[in-house]
Design an enzyme around this catalytic site. Structure first.
Site, PDB file in Angstrom:
ATOM      1  N   ASN A   1       1.505   3.019  -2.621  1.00 31.90           N
ATOM      2  CA  ASN A   1       0.748   3.939  -3.483  1.00 31.90           C
ATOM      3  C   ASN A   1      -0.480   4.482  -2.761  1.00 31.90           C
ATOM      4  O   ASN A   1      -0.833   5.656  -2.918  1.00 31.90           O
ATOM      5  CB  ASN A   1       0.353   3.261  -4.794  1.00 31.90           C
TER       6      ASN A   1
ATOM      7  N   GLY B   1       0.794  -1.229   0.000  1.00 25.97           N
ATOM      8  CA  GLY B   1       0.000   0.000   0.000  1.00 25.97           C
ATOM      9  C   GLY B   1       0.822   1.271   0.000  1.00 25.97           C
ATOM     10  O   GLY B   1       0.356   2.310   0.477  1.00 25.97           O
TER      11      GLY B   1
ATOM     12  N   HIS C   1       0.491   0.883 -12.992  1.00 24.90           N
ATOM     13  CA  HIS C   1       1.232  -0.302 -13.405  1.00 24.90           C
ATOM     14  C   HIS C   1       2.714   0.064 -13.528  1.00 24.90           C
ATOM     15  O   HIS C   1       3.042   1.108 -14.095  1.00 24.90           O
ATOM     16  CB  HIS C   1       0.696  -0.813 -14.747  1.00 24.90           C
TER      17      HIS C   1
HETATM   18  C1  GRF Z   1       3.174  -1.142  -7.524  1.00 24.47           C
HETATM   19  O1  GRF Z   1       4.405  -1.355  -8.158  1.00 24.47           O
HETATM   20  C2  GRF Z   1       2.079  -0.958  -8.529  1.00 24.47           C
HETATM   21  O2  GRF Z   1       2.495  -0.321  -9.690  1.00 24.47           O
HETATM   22  C3  GRF Z   1       1.691  -2.378  -8.836  1.00 24.47           C
HETATM   23  O3  GRF Z   1       1.785  -3.046  -7.608  1.00 24.47           O
HETATM   24  C4  GRF Z   1       2.705  -2.379  -6.764  1.00 24.47           C
HETATM   25  C5  GRF Z   1       1.983  -2.041  -5.511  1.00 24.47           C
HETATM   26  O4  GRF Z   1       2.819  -1.502  -4.536  1.00 24.47           O
HETATM   27  N1  GRF Z   1       0.398  -2.424  -9.459  1.00 24.47           N
HETATM   28  P1  GRF Z   1       2.180  -0.831  -3.251  1.00 24.47           P
HETATM   29  O5  GRF Z   1       1.269  -1.863  -2.594  1.00 24.47           O
HETATM   30  O6  GRF Z   1       1.427   0.392  -3.681  1.00 24.47           O
HETATM   31  O7  GRF Z   1       3.344  -0.493  -2.372  1.00 24.47           O
END
Ligand code: GRF
Length: 220
Positions: free
Chosen positions: A18, A16, A113
């Site tokens: 992001n 999480g 992505h």
């Molecule tokens: C990120 O690299 C995102 O692009 C991909 O999965 C990963 C998630 O990371 N879809 P986080 O859970 O946000 O740290």
């Protein structure tokens, strides 16, 4: 006078980071969006803690507890509806969503992505990039359709692939850009500055041409 903020549901499966970037951006006084709820399909996802720490409702919906995908998606839709969610951000959410589910949020589901789509969709995008020997990697925020990482592209950011990179070092470099790009793309989407146009998007001419460029601010 303050405008009502767009209510966003964030779907996660893991760390999480992001989600954290979105929470931080939404904590700004002038944010046009707020995170109304977080749903994880994995009970142990660290992102659930991030949500609760930020005072955001966090719900676990284990897809394995449902007989069919449609049942899982119905429950997911109900959770989002309960929270008054209008926009959905997938942030490391490791399930595909059906066209049926997406129809409930037309043009309002975003994903991030870790590759410069349309290159390297699907799992282990950074590993795919390294195996293919590309010199430039990056990340993409796009509207979600029923395909795997195929929807109209909103924004991209690029990073170099350096000699000696492994999956971990490249992923970390891309992640820095992800955390910058996702809040920006969400802001453009909820303020109507990026709209769907068939297989592409249109970005408001005034909006952030610089911010959407391939290089991050401050890059040499
Ligand atoms: C990120 O690299 C995102 O692009 C991909 O999965 C990963 C998630 O990371 N879809 P986080 O859970 O946000 O740290």
């Amino acid at each position: 006078m303050s405008m009502a903020r767009a209510r966003v549901g964030v779907l996660i499966s893991g760390s999480g980071s992001n989600l954290q970037a979105l929470l931080d951006a939404c904590a700004q006084a002038d944010s046009p969006a707020e995170v109304a709820c977080v749903v994880s399909n994995v009970a142990t996802a660290f992102g659930l803690k991030r949500a609760r720490k930020a005072g955001v409702a966090a719900v676990v919906l284990d897809h394995k507890a449902f007989g069919a995908r449609a049942d899982f998606e119905r429950a997911l839709g109900e959770e989002l509806q309960k929270a008054g969610v209008e926009w959905v951000c997938l942030a490391g959410f490791m399930r595909l969503l059906s066209a049926d589910f997406l129809a409930g949020f037309p043009g309002r589901v975003l994903n991030i992505h870790p590759a410069l789509l349309p290159a390297f969709p699907g799992l282990h995008a950074q590993r795919q990039a390294l195996e293919r020997g590309v010199k430039i990697a990056g990340c993409t925020v796009h509207f979600v359709d029923a395909g795997t990482d195929t929807g109209p592209i909103i924004a991209q950011a690029a990073v170099p692939v350096l000699p000696g990179d492994d999956e971990e070092s490249l992923s970390a470099r891309i992640l820095v850009e992800e955390h910058r790009l996702y809040p920006l793309a969400l802001r453009l989407a909820v303020t109507g500055k990026v709209t769907l146009e068939g297989t592409r998007t249109r970005v408001d001419a005034q909006a952030t041409v610089g911010e959407l460029s391939l290089r991050s601010p401050g890059a040499p």
